[in-house]
Design an enzyme around this catalytic site. Structure first.
Site, PDB file in Angstrom:
ATOM      1  N   GLU A 302     -60.002-121.164  19.412  1.00 39.50           N
ATOM      2  CA  GLU A 302     -59.865-121.007  20.857  1.00 39.50           C
ATOM      3  C   GLU A 302     -59.897-122.360  21.566  1.00 39.50           C
ATOM      4  O   GLU A 302     -59.333-122.524  22.644  1.00 39.50           O
ATOM      5  CB  GLU A 302     -60.992-120.112  21.389  1.00 39.50           C
ATOM      6  N   HIS A 323     -61.364-114.963  -6.227  1.00 43.36           N
ATOM      7  CA  HIS A 323     -60.653-113.910  -6.966  1.00 43.36           C
ATOM      8  C   HIS A 323     -59.671-113.169  -6.072  1.00 43.36           C
ATOM      9  O   HIS A 323     -59.207-112.087  -6.414  1.00 43.36           O
ATOM     10  CB  HIS A 323     -61.672-112.960  -7.600  1.00 43.36           C
ATOM     11  N   LYS A 437     -54.747-109.085  27.547  1.00 47.07           N
ATOM     12  CA  LYS A 437     -55.548-108.316  28.512  1.00 47.07           C
ATOM     13  C   LYS A 437     -54.656-107.736  29.596  1.00 47.07           C
ATOM     14  O   LYS A 437     -54.806-106.576  29.982  1.00 47.07           O
ATOM     15  CB  LYS A 437     -56.603-109.211  29.161  1.00 47.07           C
TER      16      LYS A 437
END
Ligand code: PA5
Length: 464
Positions: A302, A323, A437
């Site tokens: 961010e 793995h 948003k």
């Protein structure tokens, strides 16, 4: 307390190139220290450790105003812990998203017994998290748990208007009000000093409140009540955490080519800008540190990912991920470097025993500590990944405890500020978070979004 080793990059970078980036990092250090860079009104986090432990000396010592640390804040946090203990609270739901929960979750997971929940021996409430998703099953199942327990809640939102925590809080609040006659005493709100729906609600209902300071952004807020209160309530020593951070605050404030934050900022920017390594993987070797990776990803993603620039932050938790992601890191596209967080000493001791039958053929390890096997896995992986074209930075702490967790928080925050200034972006804003948003509000028919609702519906229909 936090050491950095960049030897694992030496076969990839030329000394002269590193010197150039070191110069840039030292310049960026000055910009951050003199508070002259973009976003310089969000630097309250810089003196939080010293300011919280000793507000008077921190302010006097630097002439730095410390509005980020109200007097008596730690004592007020301790009063909440003691009050809930007296009530027998055994479950605390911490509601928040992004910087309003990741730091607390990181610290609590790093410091807790790995099987505390199953052992049920801890003399502190269990802390669980909500408001970081919009998953109906998650919240329903959380309410199943709350119904079995003696529940309290800490709701955290700097803006006081973020949708995910607001929805979770409405549901949790309703539950607490329905089940307890002392509901207001079981809810603490951490939010802006004056603004926002959460502040209004907290004042009206008479909740205890703590402030997210104006000059501290969400992802830099772990050493404010945002991180301190949940960690304290979970039974940990936040003063020790702050002391570890304060030690880093002192160490990192010295301008030097050996300053670990400067070294980290210089090297990661060189690997990105000079070598085209666009992905940084934070590597941990302890399952308890998975959320260090999550917290770090938010901090760096961010802060740096903007203006078409930025290193993509990823994380793995080894040896499990050797793995799964190990194959890609060893042989996939050569776009990444690694930053390993190494905890040098284990807190416990487990020795592999002998077996006369040796059917599992492991007697060659008999008498060895598990940590020895872990260290060899880490070294073997380092050598293999370097051979495979993946440079490695190593950040080490001596042990995993409150002090070192605090030190790591402060180290990565400070280094993030320096690093983002080398990159040439404002580390303290996040304009890109708004895009989803707006669409979500339009799709949910939020009042005020009528035009966007119409436009987005037409767009969705046209694509079907
Ligand atoms: O770093 C940030 O500012 C964000 O990640 C915020 O922490 C996150 O969006 C939550 O915001 P708020 O605390 O206002 O609900």
């Amino acid at each position: 307390m936090v050491k950095i080793d960049i030897e694992g990059c030496s076969s990839f970078v030329k000394d002269a190139e590193y010197a150039k980036y070191l110069e840039k990092a030292l310049d960026a250090f000055d910009v951050l220290e003199k508070e002259q860079g973009p976003g310089n009104d969000f630097l309250g986090w810089k003196h939080l450790p010293s300011g919280t432990l000793d507000p008077a000396s921190a302010t006097a010592g630097r002439g730095y105003p410390s509005p980020a640390v109200p007097d008596g804040m730690l004592e007020a946090c301790e009063a909440v812990r003691d009050d809930w203990k007296a009530k027998g609270v055994d479950l605390v739901i911490v509601i928040g998203i992004g910087g309003s929960y990741l730091g607390a979750r990181c610290a609590i997971e790093a410091l807790s017994h790995g099987f505390a929940r199953q052992l049920r021996t801890k003399n502190a409430p269990e802390v669980v998290f909500a408001g970081n998703n919009l998953c109906e099953d998650y919240i329903a199942e959380l309410m199943d748990l709350a119904a079995e327990r003696n529940t309290a809640c800490i709701v955290i939102s700097k803006s006081g208007t973020t949708t995910e925590p607001a929805i979770a809080f409405r549901i949790v609040r309703e539950f607490i009000e329905k089940h307890y006659s002392d509901a207001a005493a079981r809810i603490v709100a951490i939010t802006d000093a004056e603004r926002g729906a959460l502040k209004t609600l907290a004042v009206r209902e008479g909740y205890r409140t703590f402030v997210v300071p104006d000059n501290v952004g969400g992802r830099f807020s772990v050493l404010t009540p945002v991180g301190l209160l949940p960690v304290l309530v979970a039974g940990f020593d936040v003063r020790a955490m702050l002391e570890g951070a304060a030690e880093m605050e002192r160490k990192l404030s010295v301008k030097s080519e050996e300053n670990p934050a400067v070294v980290y900022a210089a090297m990661r920017n060189l690997l990105y800008g000079g070598l085209g390594k666009k992905v940084e993987i934070l590597v941990t070797y302890n399952p308890k540190l998975q959320y260090l990776g999550e917290w770090w990803k938010q901090l760096y993603g961010e802060s740096e990912g903007k203006d078409g620039k930025g290193i993509f932050p990823a994380s793995v938790n080894n040896t499990a991920d050797l793995h799964s992601m190990g194959q890609f890191i060893q042989e996939g596209e050569r776009i990444m470097f690694e930053t390993v967080v190494n905890v040098e000493n284990a807190s416990r001791s487990v020795v592999i025993g002998p077996d006369p039958q040796n059917l599992d053929q492991l007697n060659f390890l008999s008498g060895k500590h598990v940590k020895h096997c872990g260290a060899m896995a880490r070294l073997g992986t380092r050598l293999a990944h370097i051979d495979g074209g993946v440079p490695q930075i190593m950040i080490s702490v001596d042990s995993l405890c409150e002090r070192t967790v605090g030190a790591l928080f402060y180290f990565f925050e400070f280094a993030c500020g320096v690093s983002a200034y080398v990159l040439g972006v404002n580390p303290f804003n996040q304009p890109g978070v708004e895009a989803y948003k707006k669409n979500m509000f339009a799709l949910l028919d939020k009042p005020g979004y009528e035009e966007q609702s119409k436009a987005i519906r037409e767009r969705v229909q046209a694509s079907h």
